[in-house]
Structure formats: structure tokens, C-alpha cells
Design an enzyme around this catalytic site. Sequence first.
Site, PDB file in Angstrom:
ATOM      1  N   CYS A 120      34.438  31.582  48.010  1.00 30.96           N
ATOM      2  CA  CYS A 120      35.155  31.240  46.775  1.00 30.96           C
ATOM      3  C   CYS A 120      36.543  31.849  46.824  1.00 30.96           C
ATOM      4  O   CYS A 120      37.472  31.357  46.193  1.00 30.96           O
ATOM      5  CB  CYS A 120      34.434  31.798  45.562  1.00 30.96           C
ATOM      6  SG  CYS A 120      32.770  31.244  45.458  1.00 30.96           S
TER       7      CYS A 120
ATOM      8  N   GLU B 209      31.717  39.816  37.356  1.00 30.79           N
ATOM      9  CA  GLU B 209      30.507  40.267  38.028  1.00 30.79           C
ATOM     10  C   GLU B 209      30.756  41.585  38.735  1.00 30.79           C
ATOM     11  O   GLU B 209      31.876  42.050  38.823  1.00 30.79           O
ATOM     12  CB  GLU B 209      30.093  39.232  39.061  1.00 30.79           C
ATOM     13  CG  GLU B 209      29.713  37.932  38.426  1.00 30.79           C
ATOM     14  CD  GLU B 209      28.780  37.161  39.325  1.00 30.79           C
ATOM     15  OE1 GLU B 209      27.588  37.505  39.365  1.00 30.79           O
ATOM     16  OE2 GLU B 209      29.254  36.235  39.988  1.00 30.79           O
TER      17      GLU B 209
ATOM     18  N   ASN C  71      26.764  30.720  50.170  1.00 30.76           N
ATOM     19  CA  ASN C  71      27.824  31.279  51.023  1.00 30.76           C
ATOM     20  C   ASN C  71      27.766  32.792  51.157  1.00 30.76           C
ATOM     21  O   ASN C  71      28.234  33.343  52.157  1.00 30.76           O
ATOM     22  CB  ASN C  71      29.205  30.797  50.559  1.00 30.76           C
ATOM     23  CG  ASN C  71      29.618  31.384  49.241  1.00 30.76           C
ATOM     24  OD1 ASN C  71      28.775  31.749  48.421  1.00 30.76           O
ATOM     25  ND2 ASN C  71      30.908  31.465  48.998  1.00 30.76           N
TER      26      ASN C  71
ATOM     27  N   GLU D 241      30.594  31.487  37.915  1.00 33.56           N
ATOM     28  CA  GLU D 241      31.626  31.754  38.917  1.00 33.56           C
ATOM     29  C   GLU D 241      31.707  30.483  39.756  1.00 33.56           C
ATOM     30  O   GLU D 241      30.772  30.146  40.471  1.00 33.56           O
ATOM     31  CB  GLU D 241      31.236  32.978  39.737  1.00 33.56           C
ATOM     32  CG  GLU D 241      32.445  33.712  40.275  1.00 33.56           C
ATOM     33  CD  GLU D 241      33.006  33.072  41.525  1.00 33.56           C
ATOM     34  OE1 GLU D 241      33.968  32.266  41.401  1.00 33.56           O
ATOM     35  OE2 GLU D 241      32.476  33.323  42.607  1.00 33.56           O
TER      36      GLU D 241
HETATM   37  C1  UN1 Z   1      32.386  34.411  47.201  1.00 33.10           C
HETATM   38  O1  UN1 Z   1      33.011  33.790  48.041  1.00 33.10           O
HETATM   39  O2  UN1 Z   1      31.803  33.811  46.286  1.00 33.10           O
HETATM   40  O3  UN1 Z   1      35.745  39.036  48.157  1.00 33.10           O
HETATM   41  C2  UN1 Z   1      32.215  35.870  47.227  1.00 33.10           C
HETATM   42  C3  UN1 Z   1      35.100  38.493  49.047  1.00 33.10           C
HETATM   43  C4  UN1 Z   1      33.636  38.838  49.189  1.00 33.10           C
HETATM   44  C5  UN1 Z   1      32.833  38.059  48.200  1.00 33.10           C
HETATM   45  C6  UN1 Z   1      33.122  36.591  48.172  1.00 33.10           C
HETATM   46  N1  UN1 Z   1      33.448  40.238  48.983  1.00 33.10           N
HETATM   47  O4  UN1 Z   1      35.598  37.696  49.819  1.00 33.10           O
END
Ligand code: UN1
Length: 495
Positions: free
Chosen positions: A285, A465, A153, A251
Amino acid sequence: MSETPTYRNYIAGEWVAADDGRTSENHDPANGDLIGLFPRSAQADVDRAVAAAKAAYDGWRRTPAPKRGEILYRVGRLLEERKEDIARSLTREMGKVLVEARGDVQEAIDMAYYMAGEGRRLFGVIVPAELPNKAAYGMREPMGVVACVTPWNFPVAIPSWKTMAALIAGNTVVLKPATDTPLSALKYVEVFADAGIPAGVLNLVMGSGSEVGMPLVRHPDVAAISFTGSNEVGREVNVEAARNLKRVTLELGGKNAIIVMDDADLDLAVDGILWSAFGTTGQRCTACSRLIVQRGVARDLEGRLLDRIASLRLGHGLESTTDVGPLINAGQQKNVHSYMEVARQDGARILCGGEPASDGALAGGSFYKPTLLGGVTPNMRVAQEEIFGPVLSMIEVGTLDEAIAVNNGTKYGLSSSIFTRDVNAAQTAMRELATGIVYINAGTIGAEIQLPFGGTRGTGNGHREAGLGALEFFTEWKAVYVDYSGKLQRAQIDA
Ligand code: UN1
């Protein structure tokens, strides 16, 4: 007809095919176009890459960190030069709209400069010793060969969080990208090769989780593993790593919520909700998949959302008119759709969307209509499980306390947000929202790389991270005592 491009792994500074020559196809999720053939690697390739990383380790850890940083500065500059090209390939294989793909690459550029600067910091500590004429230092040491296993993603940003932090600290790396997004990882690694990273310091091995990922996790010469992906696989990685006492960072996703209080600026809240729930087609995420709304504004907010969702345009991410791209693949489309039946059975209402989109130009892709579910209660499956698609569940509450309890009542704890104009409510939320990331008057997505990224509870295993968190993971402390008294001084022994 042009020939299908065939790509290779990067091991010991060479571009090489998989040992047994196997390849896998990679397709554009928006139209099914074949993008290329990529190595389908296995144990022999893993062994080769780990051996290369091991052989390069002493040279790299002894390279002064500011010199390691100079390579990262060059990587940052090359990523800037190639931003458009990398973003376009990323959109083709992953589906996210081009502006977001550029953001994905930008995150790696930011990380490159940040970690390049760490090459001149990597702060340790100097503390007073308890005995006279004795010095006590704490310094950070790299760990050895580390494995970075990354998701589809954020196919450039997440590899950058992991590999750049690992590299600046003096580790050598084997990167295993997701099978859906090998081209982005390849373009990312190409930048390092062109920036002059010494052979073996960063290696790329493409292939599946079972044929490449787990063999890497089990490999006796891999000291640590940084994994982002599903909860299920994360658990397996953790168990395997534990057998050999390996350090692992996980994660594993979220069930992030936006809280909208009665006093919120609703125009702002609607913008934040749409961006967080349907940006990246809900496949972050950090995506917002629960909307916790105070009753007084629930009907108003619902109406505004339905209007705005109706105007979202689905399409290929490379077209400038597209707001929402496809899901990553047909399997994910099916999985997202299966939640509609779950929602109905649990008594939720599908207020809009709720089905794949396949009209006209969308026919060949894995598109899904942006979906709003109403009448959701906190314990329904759609309010508890990570769906990873453009599906937003609306839950109504009476008070701030209730909103906070609902927010905290899932097994995940990555990101949360509250829209309110009440400073007391905002301050209380900041303290009580049990997530690794909290936003006030902004959506749940868009974390910047200089702060720790990660979450509480089932989102991971407590590590962070990027920014301040990453060096903690990729280094070990060494305590050094220097006695310059010229005699044996015995610590902790009464004189
Ligand atoms: C993710 O979805 O694993 O904070 C990372 C955010 C992005 C990173 C997402 N800078 O939505």
C-alpha cells in the site's frame, strides 16, 4: 508423490474443517505449485467462530491486561524461533523475496513486544472533578468481538497490527485472512495456540470475502471491524457496518510519490526509489508508484534508474539471487498489464518493462517486468489509480510548490517522500505533504510499528493502525465518577 496437505480453521481452541467440508487450493505464484488445501468456509463457520469469541469475551476482558501481555510476550518469542519457517511459507504462497518475508514476520515480532508492553500501560486519564470530594476517571474498555479482515501483501504483519492491538485491549477476535495467503495466517495463529491463548479468544476462519468476510461484517455479535484491502470492498464494508452503527477502520491503499529535488543526493534517491517502487513487486500500500522529479535532474535520474532497473533479477523469492518476485496471481498480472494500454492511450511512454516476464524458469509464474513510464502528467490514469505492481510513473515539475501540489492531487493520501538537502524545503514538505506518513531522504515504504499507520482522504476513514493509533480504535472510553462527599452533589446546578 506426497499427499497434498489439508489445513483447518481454528475455532474455540480446536483445529476444525469447514462445516460443509469444502476446501480451496492455494498455489505458489512463482511456479504454480500446489501448496495445500484450505477450508472454504461459510456462514456456519462464521457463526461458530463468533459464538466462540463471544463466549470467551468475559473471561478475557477480566484477565488482567499484564497477564494478557504475558501471552503476547510468549507469542513474540515463538515468532522469533519460527521466523525462518514462517517466512519461507510466506514467500511460497505470496511471492515476496525471503529477506522481505523475514521483515514481514519481524514486524509481527515488534508488534508483539510493543503490545505486550501496553498490557502494563493502557493508559486512561484522571482529571479533576468540578465538585468537592468527587473523583473523575476515564478508562479504556474493550468493545467485544472484533473481526479482522486482512490482505495478502503483508500476510503476517497486518494480522499482527490488528489482532494484537485488539487482544491486549481485552477484545476477542475472529481473523479472516486473504484467500491467497491462508498458510501465513495459520502459522501466525498456531503461535498463539502454542503460547497458551485461551480457547475462543482468537479464532481463524479461512475463505472468501463474500462467504466469510461480509457475513462477519454483518454478524450482530461483531462489534467492530478492522479491514485492509481494496477501495471497492472497503466501501462495501463501511456501508454494511454503518447499518448497525459498527465501528470500522479501513486501510485502502495509496498512490504514493517520491519527490526528487535538483539538490538531492541522487545515489541515495535512486536506492530509495528502486526499493520503494519494485520491492514487494510494487505490491505494498506504501509502494512508490509516482516519481515527481524536478526538471534539472530529470534526465540524469531517468538514466540512472534505467541502468539499475535493467539489472534487477526476477525469480522465485526463495532464491537468494532474486530481487523481484512474482505478482500475487495471474489476475493481478493481467490487471497490471492492462495499464500499459491505458498509459499509451494517454500519451505516456514505456521506457522499460511494460510486459509480463515468462522466459525460462519464469514461465509458470505471474511475473511482470519492472516498468518505468515517462512523459506522465499528473492527471493521467497511471498517475491517479493504484496499479499495485512494479510500475513507476515519472512526472516532471519545476518547483517545490508544484511537486507538493502533484503529490497531493490524488484521491489517496498514505505515504510520501522527498529527497532534498535543503532544510527549508524538507521542513515545508513535512508540513504540506497531505499524507499520513512522510519520509525525508528515504523512500515511501518501511513504516515502523510504534507510530500510527494510515492515511488521509481515500486511503481510509480516518483511523490509524499499529502503535499509538490502534488502541484508540479497539477501545471505548468509560467515564467514571466517584462521589465520596456523602451527600447529593448536583453537577452544573447553581448553588
Ligand atoms: C502495506 O503495504 O499495507 O511501511 C503495509 C511499510 C510496511 C507495511 C506496509 N511496514 O511499507
